[in-house]
Design a protein around this motif. Structure first.
Motif, PDB file in Angstrom:
ATOM      1  N   MET A  19      31.709  59.641 -43.920  1.00 42.41           N
ATOM      2  CA  MET A  19      31.806  60.026 -42.517  1.00 42.41           C
ATOM      3  C   MET A  19      31.272  61.428 -42.245  1.00 42.41           C
ATOM      4  O   MET A  19      31.247  61.872 -41.098  1.00 42.41           O
ATOM      5  CB  MET A  19      33.261  59.935 -42.034  1.00 42.41           C
ATOM      6  N   TYR A  20      30.862  62.127 -43.293  1.00 42.23           N
ATOM      7  CA  TYR A  20      30.382  63.497 -43.109  1.00 42.23           C
ATOM      8  C   TYR A  20      29.116  63.508 -42.267  1.00 42.23           C
ATOM      9  O   TYR A  20      28.207  62.692 -42.456  1.00 42.23           O
ATOM     10  CB  TYR A  20      30.115  64.153 -44.470  1.00 42.23           C
TER      11      TYR A  20
ATOM     12  N   LEU B  23      33.025  71.846 -36.657  1.00 43.63           N
ATOM     13  CA  LEU B  23      32.583  72.964 -37.488  1.00 43.63           C
ATOM     14  C   LEU B  23      32.651  72.607 -38.969  1.00 43.63           C
ATOM     15  O   LEU B  23      31.822  73.045 -39.773  1.00 43.63           O
ATOM     16  CB  LEU B  23      33.452  74.194 -37.200  1.00 43.63           C
ATOM     17  N   LEU B  24      33.638  71.775 -39.343  1.00 45.97           N
ATOM     18  CA  LEU B  24      33.804  71.384 -40.740  1.00 45.97           C
ATOM     19  C   LEU B  24      32.894  70.228 -41.149  1.00 45.97           C
ATOM     20  O   LEU B  24      32.331  70.235 -42.240  1.00 45.97           O
ATOM     21  CB  LEU B  24      35.265  70.975 -40.993  1.00 45.97           C
ATOM     22  N   TYR B  25      32.766  69.247 -40.280  1.00 46.23           N
ATOM     23  CA  TYR B  25      32.183  67.973 -40.690  1.00 46.23           C
ATOM     24  C   TYR B  25      30.759  67.730 -40.197  1.00 46.23           C
ATOM     25  O   TYR B  25      30.151  66.745 -40.611  1.00 46.23           O
ATOM     26  CB  TYR B  25      33.070  66.818 -40.208  1.00 46.23           C
ATOM     27  N   LEU B  26      30.225  68.557 -39.308  1.00 47.58           N
ATOM     28  CA  LEU B  26      28.901  68.308 -38.761  1.00 47.58           C
ATOM     29  C   LEU B  26      27.905  69.362 -39.225  1.00 47.58           C
ATOM     30  O   LEU B  26      28.220  70.557 -39.234  1.00 47.58           O
ATOM     31  CB  LEU B  26      28.943  68.290 -37.228  1.00 47.58           C
ATOM     32  N   GLU B  27      26.717  68.909 -39.612  1.00 48.93           N
ATOM     33  CA  GLU B  27      25.615  69.797 -39.946  1.00 48.93           C
ATOM     34  C   GLU B  27      24.521  69.752 -38.885  1.00 48.93           C
ATOM     35  O   GLU B  27      23.933  70.781 -38.552  1.00 48.93           O
ATOM     36  CB  GLU B  27      25.015  69.415 -41.305  1.00 48.93           C
ATOM     37  N   ASP B  28      24.245  68.573 -38.366  1.00 46.82           N
ATOM     38  CA  ASP B  28      23.205  68.397 -37.368  1.00 46.82           C
ATOM     39  C   ASP B  28      23.655  69.017 -36.049  1.00 46.82           C
ATOM     40  O   ASP B  28      24.628  68.577 -35.441  1.00 46.82           O
ATOM     41  CB  ASP B  28      22.921  66.905 -37.184  1.00 46.82           C
ATOM     42  N   GLN B  29      22.956  70.045 -35.593  1.00 49.94           N
ATOM     43  CA  GLN B  29      23.356  70.731 -34.364  1.00 49.94           C
ATOM     44  C   GLN B  29      23.179  69.861 -33.126  1.00 49.94           C
ATOM     45  O   GLN B  29      23.788  70.127 -32.093  1.00 49.94           O
ATOM     46  CB  GLN B  29      22.554  72.027 -34.207  1.00 49.94           C
ATOM     47  N   ALA B  30      22.376  68.815 -33.220  1.00 46.38           N
ATOM     48  CA  ALA B  30      22.230  67.889 -32.095  1.00 46.38           C
ATOM     49  C   ALA B  30      23.508  67.099 -31.857  1.00 46.38           C
ATOM     50  O   ALA B  30      23.710  66.541 -30.776  1.00 46.38           O
ATOM     51  CB  ALA B  30      21.065  66.933 -32.352  1.00 46.38           C
ATOM     52  N   LYS B  31      24.398  67.054 -32.843  1.00 45.65           N
ATOM     53  CA  LYS B  31      25.659  66.327 -32.723  1.00 45.65           C
ATOM     54  C   LYS B  31      26.824  67.240 -32.339  1.00 45.65           C
ATOM     55  O   LYS B  31      27.955  66.767 -32.231  1.00 45.65           O
ATOM     56  CB  LYS B  31      25.993  65.620 -34.036  1.00 45.65           C
TER      57      LYS B  31
END
Length: 292
Positions: free
Chosen positions: A142-143, A220-228
Motif C-alpha cells: 500500500m506504500y 507524509l509517511l506513506y506517499l512519495e509521488d507529490q501528485a498524490k
C-alpha cells in the motif's frame, strides 16, 4: 398543576456568569478565524504593518488569484481533488465497518461476542507504533498509494463501541416483530437499524470526514509521488515554506497573504458539510454515552 419556580438572585448571577464565560470563549475562538479570512483579502504590506485586524483597509483578491494560477494553482487544485476523493471514500469505508461491526457485537445471540469485544478493547490499550505500522503498510503493497491513507484507519474502536451502545438501546420488540414477518438479520439491519441510526451516521460520519480531511501525517509517511499529495500536506508545505520549488528555481517562497488564502480554501469545504448534518448532530453526540 405545574408551577414554575421563580429564579433567585443566585440563579440570575449564575446564568450571567455562564453566558459571559461562553461569550468570551466564543470570541477567543472566532477572532483568529476572522483574522485569517481578513488577512487573505489584504495586501502583503498591510499584514506586515498591522499585527492584527478584522477588516482589511484595501481588500484585494490577488492572493486567491495567485493560489489558482501557475504551478501553485495546479498543485492546489490537484491536492483538493485528492482530499475530496480520500475523504469521501474513507468516510464511507469507516461508516461501513463501524456500523456493521457495532451492530454484530450488539446482538445477544452472537457466538464469541465476549472474545471479540475483548480483542477490540485490546487494540485501544496496545498500539503497534509508527514504525511497525509503516512496515506493515509497505509490506502489504500500500506504500505510495491512496489506500495507505484509508485502510490503516478503516475503523475506530472507540467510535465502534459508542455505536454498539446505541444499537443495544434500540427496542428489541422491533427486531422481534421483523423476525416474525420473515425479515433476515441483514434485512433488520438495513430496514430498521440503519434508518433509526441517522444521528449516529451523521455524527460519526462528520468525525471521520474531518479526520480524513485534516490528515497530512499519513500522507507524509506513506506517499512519495507529490501528485498524490492531499491538500493538507500541500498546505503544510506552503505554511512551513518548504513547498517543492525544484521545477522553478527562481520562484519565491509564498507570502503571508497566500498562506492565509490557502488556509481559508482548506477550511471552508469541511465547514460547508456541517449545516447538512446539523439536524442529526445535536442528538448524535450523546448517543451511547449513558449505557455501557
Amino acid at each position: 398543576m405545574l408551577t414554575l419556580k421563580r429564579k433567585t438572585l443566585g440563579d440570575w448571577i449564575g446564568e450571567i456568569i455562564i453566558y459571559l464565560v461562553l461569550t468570551i470563549l466564543a470570541v477567543v475562538m472566532v477572532i483568529p478565524f476572522i483574522y485569517v479570512i481578513a488577512a487573505s483579502f489584504a495586501p502583503e504590506s498591510e499584514i506586515q504593518s498591522r499585527p492584527i485586524f478584522l477588516v482589511p483597509e484595501n481588500p484585494t483578491l490577488s492572493a486567491y488569484e495567485d493560489v489558482f494560477s501557475g504551478s501553485t494553482g495546479t498543485r492546489v487544485i490537484q491536492s483538493l481533488a485528492v482530499s475530496v476523493g480520500v475523504t469521501l471514500c474513507g468516510t464511507l469505508i469507516n461508516l461501513f465497518f463501524t456500523l456493521t461491526m457495532a451492530y454484530g457485537l450488539s446482538r445477544t445471540n452472537l457466538i464469541g461476542k465476549k472474545a471479540l469485544l475483548n480483542m477490540v478493547l485490546f487494540t485501544m490499550v496496545v498500539n503497534g507504533g509508527m514504525i511497525p505500522t509503516f512496515l506493515l503498510v509497505k509490506n502489504l503493497g500500500m506504500y505510495d498509494t491512496f489506500s495507505a491513507l484509508i485502510l490503516p484507519g478503516a475503523i475506530s474502536a472507540y467510535n465502534m463501541l459508542i455505536v454498539r451502545n446505541f444499537f443495544i438501546e434500540l427496542p428489541n420488540e422491533l427486531e422481534e416483530a421483523a423476525s416474525i414477518d420473515g425479515c433476515s438479520d441483514i434485512g433488520i439491519f438495513i430496514k430498521i437499524a440503519l434508518p433509526l441510526s441517522m444521528p449516529v451516521i451523521a455524527t460519526f460520519g462528520l468525525f471521520y470526514a474531518v479526520g480524513h480531511w485534516n490528515n497530512y501525517f499519513g500522507a507524509l509517511l506513506y506517499l512519495e509521488d507529490q501528485a498524490k499529495y492531499p491538500f493538507q500536506l500541500v498546505l503544510r508545505n506552503i505554511v512551513m515554506q518548504t513547498a517543492d520549488t525544484s521545477a522553478n528555481a527562481d520562484q519565491e517562497l509564498p507570502e503571508d497573504t497566500l498562506k492565509m488564502a490557502v488556509i481559508v480554501i482548506g477550511t471552508v469545504p469541511i465547514l460547508c458539510v456541517y449545516p447538512f448534518l446539523q439536524k442529526h448532530f445535536a442528538a448524535g453526540v450523546m448517543v451511547g454515552a449513558v449505557k455501557g
